[in-house]
Design a protein around this motif. Structure first.
Motif, PDB file in Angstrom:
ATOM      1  N   LEU A  91       9.765 -31.243 -21.795  1.00  0.00           N
ATOM      2  CA  LEU A  91      10.011 -31.592 -20.394  1.00  0.00           C
ATOM      3  C   LEU A  91      11.035 -30.648 -19.770  1.00  0.00           C
ATOM      4  N   LYS A  92      12.052 -30.304 -20.546  1.00  0.00           N
ATOM      5  CA  LYS A  92      13.092 -29.397 -20.050  1.00  0.00           C
ATOM      6  C   LYS A  92      12.506 -28.033 -19.708  1.00  0.00           C
ATOM      7  N   GLN A  93      11.665 -27.518 -20.586  1.00  0.00           N
ATOM      8  CA  GLN A  93      11.058 -26.207 -20.353  1.00  0.00           C
ATOM      9  C   GLN A  93      10.140 -26.225 -19.139  1.00  0.00           C
ATOM     10  N   ILE A  94       9.342 -27.269 -19.014  1.00  0.00           N
ATOM     11  CA  ILE A  94       8.412 -27.354 -17.886  1.00  0.00           C
ATOM     12  C   ILE A  94       9.177 -27.506 -16.577  1.00  0.00           C
ATOM     13  N   ARG A  95      10.248 -28.297 -16.609  1.00  0.00           N
ATOM     14  CA  ARG A  95      11.025 -28.576 -15.394  1.00  0.00           C
ATOM     15  C   ARG A  95      11.656 -27.314 -14.817  1.00  0.00           C
TER      16      ARG A  95
ATOM     17  N   ASP B  54       6.970 -21.639 -33.553  1.00  0.00           N
ATOM     18  CA  ASP B  54       6.694 -21.221 -32.172  1.00  0.00           C
ATOM     19  C   ASP B  54       5.961 -22.288 -31.359  1.00  0.00           C
ATOM     20  N   ASN B  55       6.190 -23.550 -31.685  1.00  0.00           N
ATOM     21  CA  ASN B  55       5.527 -24.637 -30.945  1.00  0.00           C
ATOM     22  C   ASN B  55       5.880 -24.617 -29.465  1.00  0.00           C
ATOM     23  N   LYS B  56       7.148 -24.357 -29.161  1.00  0.00           N
ATOM     24  CA  LYS B  56       7.583 -24.368 -27.755  1.00  0.00           C
ATOM     25  C   LYS B  56       6.877 -23.277 -26.959  1.00  0.00           C
ATOM     26  N   ASP B  57       6.830 -22.077 -27.505  1.00  0.00           N
ATOM     27  CA  ASP B  57       6.176 -20.975 -26.791  1.00  0.00           C
ATOM     28  C   ASP B  57       4.687 -21.253 -26.603  1.00  0.00           C
ATOM     29  N   PHE B  58       4.075 -21.843 -27.620  1.00  0.00           N
ATOM     30  CA  PHE B  58       2.647 -22.150 -27.514  1.00  0.00           C
ATOM     31  C   PHE B  58       2.390 -23.179 -26.415  1.00  0.00           C
ATOM     32  N   ILE B  59       3.187 -24.236 -26.388  1.00  0.00           N
ATOM     33  CA  ILE B  59       3.008 -25.273 -25.366  1.00  0.00           C
ATOM     34  C   ILE B  59       3.224 -24.691 -23.969  1.00  0.00           C
ATOM     35  N   MET B  60       4.261 -23.884 -23.805  1.00  0.00           N
ATOM     36  CA  MET B  60       4.533 -23.316 -22.484  1.00  0.00           C
ATOM     37  C   MET B  60       3.449 -22.325 -22.068  1.00  0.00           C
ATOM     38  N   ASN B  61       2.912 -21.590 -23.021  1.00  0.00           N
ATOM     39  CA  ASN B  61       1.794 -20.697 -22.701  1.00  0.00           C
ATOM     40  C   ASN B  61       0.583 -21.498 -22.232  1.00  0.00           C
ATOM     41  N   CYS B  62       0.351 -22.635 -22.879  1.00  0.00           N
ATOM     42  CA  CYS B  62      -0.758 -23.506 -22.470  1.00  0.00           C
ATOM     43  C   CYS B  62      -0.557 -23.998 -21.039  1.00  0.00           C
ATOM     44  N   VAL B  63       0.658 -24.457 -20.748  1.00  0.00           N
ATOM     45  CA  VAL B  63       0.963 -24.968 -19.408  1.00  0.00           C
ATOM     46  C   VAL B  63       0.818 -23.862 -18.368  1.00  0.00           C
ATOM     47  N   ASN B  64       1.381 -22.692 -18.663  1.00  0.00           N
ATOM     48  CA  ASN B  64       1.289 -21.568 -17.722  1.00  0.00           C
ATOM     49  C   ASN B  64      -0.156 -21.164 -17.475  1.00  0.00           C
TER      50      ASN B  64
END
Length: 561
Positions: free
Chosen positions: A211-215, A489-499
């Motif tokens: 949530l922090k990264q997406i926000r 690298d779970n965080k980078d993968f999730i953020m890449n998906c969102v982007n």
């Protein structure tokens, strides 16, 4: 004599004229030449677009200065050269390098303040011709713009990699790290993300880091489906206001009315990121007296909808020889208890093989009790983003999962033609409604059977976006495993998906940029240290000396006549 003077004056005049013309052209036409083979210092179109967003002064402070180890001097130099590129396109960008350890009297206070900001130092072992020493380095930068501040990690944490390998990986991601930070603090948020609630999804504290990264880049808000029972049409209208819906590990069955809301949201162009556990099993249930738990299928009432969209998450588990490490107590209880590392085969450690921008250049991604995904032919484009290793297989459920599995012996023949099971899939195209030619759970005047061009990502592990909680009940970084100290690298993968789902593909393309960095072989350098020194330092000086002597000799010989 006069002719010679006139000739010299004419030459001087032409030279001055050419210089003036070149200066005028230089002010009118701006261009920087990048002679590197991989165009390392050429900013991508996305970076240039981000730079144009900066309308006010933006300052970047880099905490890498002073007596640095050789690898970090290279990282410092690459950072400086890249920031100069950013600065050359926008004078509002300013940067400085500082040494947080320069003042010995104040260094501890500075280190403490940086640590509180989240800028954690790293202690590395420096090997100089066989002599080892310890050094503390802050591979961080901080960008400030309009009272907004963001940390920039300059060193990428790569599991099992040496310091040199980490620096190389970091240089490859340097443009992304800087551009992403500038984008976060200078871009006006536009897209909206809904975090679905109401069906037993993960609590906010368990997805706090996501949530922090997406926000930082998008508007984000929880969205509950509880209101569907009273006002389904109103709930659908409200959900349509969001660009992306994230469904993170639901554990309760979806009603048909809730399914229709989600289905029509998708038909109208709403993007979705599904993190689904099709099997009920988790690590916490294993830490008991017996060290065992029962894994059984979970009924979410989504199977028919997924089938219509072109995929199926099977209610099975993936057992992978390329599992994640786990620490377990061995020996007698009490003072003789020891902890030993084992491979936990129900936690696949996946390294992307696809060249898709979402996963390109990513490191290991950790799954927990993942299920295999089947893709079905229905006209929808499907791209497997992540899959298990060749040495993996399906375990049916219900079945008992026991910690004793870590000691079992296996052979490659057991996995013959059974591996490479899809665990994350991207689907793109015009989806068809699951309620096409069916009685609708609730009346909807704007019902759509054929969807707009759309895309969704399905991940067969609800815990992939889950962060662990430390002893102070605070969320740790997404992808960090407290039991082993590994950072995935779970965080980078999730953020890449969102982007990607929100069409912010530019930053993803920067991340997938390939940079080639040739390195010296340290062992050969140590073996031939004097020779290497002469070639790299002495030989250039010798060449210059010979050139100077030859030039002087030729000049004297020419003008002595």
């Amino acid at each position: 004599m006069k002719a010679s003077i006139q000739k010299n004056i004419k030459t001087l005049g032409v030279t001055v004229f050419v210089l003036i013309v070149l200066n005028i052209l230089g002010t009118l036409f701006f261009h920087r030449f990048d002679l590197t083979k991989d165009k390392r210092y050429t900013l991508s179109a996305t970076s240039l677009q981000i730079v144009k967003q900066v309308k006010d002064p933006l300052s970047i402070k880099i905490y890498m200065q002073g007596d640095l180890p050789a690898d970090f001097k290279r990282l410092q130099l690459e950072t400086k050269q890249l920031l100069e590129e950013f600065q050359s396109y926008n004078n509002n960008i300013a940067f400085e390098f500082v040494d947080p350890l320069e003042n010995k009297a104040e260094s501890m206070d500075i280190v403490k303040s940086l640590y509180q900001k989240g800028l954690t130092p790293i202690n590395i072992t420096v090997d100089d011709k066989g002599k080892q020493s310890q050094a503390m380095v802050f591979p961080w930068a901080v960008a400030v713009y309009d009272d907004k501040e963001v940390n920039i990690p300059l060193l990428k944490n790569i599991m099992g990699a040496s310091t040199t390998q980490k620096v190389i990986g970091s240089i490859q991601h340097l443009e992304y790290s800087i551009a992403d930070a500038i984008n976060k603090i200078s871009k006006v948020k536009q897209k909206k993300v809904a975090i679905l609630k109401g069906n037993g999804e993960l609590n906010d504290v368990n997805i706090a880091q996501m949530l922090k990264q997406i926000r930082e880049s998008y508007y984000i808000a929880p969205f509950t489906l509880d209101s569907v029972a009273k006002n389904a049409t109103g709930t659908l209208s409200a959900l349509k206001e969001y660009d992306l819906a994230i469904i993170s590990k639901p554990t309760e069955t979806f009603s048909d009315e809730e399914k229709q809301v989600l289905d029509q949201y998708i038909m109208n162009g709403g993007k979705t990121l599904w993190l689904i556990d099709q099997v009920s099993a988790d690590m916490d249930s294993l830490y008991n007296q017996s060290g065992a738990t029962l894994a059984y299928p979970r009924n979410l009432n989504l199977t028919d909808m997924f089938f219509k969209y072109g995929f199926r998450i099977n209610p099975d588990l993936v057992k992978d020889e390329q599992g994640s490490p786990i620490k377990l107590a061995t020996g007698e209880q009490g003072s003789a208890t020891r902890y030993q590392d084992f491979v936990w085969k129900f936690a696949p450690q996946v390294y992307p093989t696809s060249q898709h921008p979402i996963v390109k250049n990513l490191g290991g991604i950790k799954f927990d009790f993942a299920s295999p995904i089947d893709t079905l032919k229905n006209g929808i484009k499907k791209t497997v983003l992540l899959q298990s290793s060749p040495y993996s297989k399906i375990i049916g459920t219900p079945s008992e999962i026991n910690l004793n599995i870590v000691t079992e012996k296996t052979s490659p023949e057991e996995y013959l033609n059974k591996g490479n099971l899809p665990l994350a899939v991207l689907l793109e195209g015009n989806f068809k409604s699951v309620f096409e030619n069916r009685v609708l759970p609730f009346k909807e005047s704007s019902f759509t059977a054929q969807g707009k061009p759309n895309k969704m990502i399905v991940i067969s592990d609800g815990d992939l976006a889950r962060n662990q909680i430390d002893k102070n009940l605070m969320p740790v970084e997404l992808g960090y495993d407290q039991r082993t100290g590994n950072l995935y690298d779970n965080k980078d993968f999730i953020m890449n998906c969102v982007n990607y789902l929100l069409d912010d593909t530019g930053l993803i393309n920067i991340r997938s940029k390939d940079v080639s960095l040739p390195l010296l072989d340290k062992e050969k350098v140590y073996e031939n240290y004097s020779q290497t020194q002469f070639i790299t330092i002495g030989l250039p000086i010798l060449i210059l000396l010979l050139f100077g002597l030859a030039f002087t000799y030729i000049r004297k010989r020419t003008y002595s006549k």
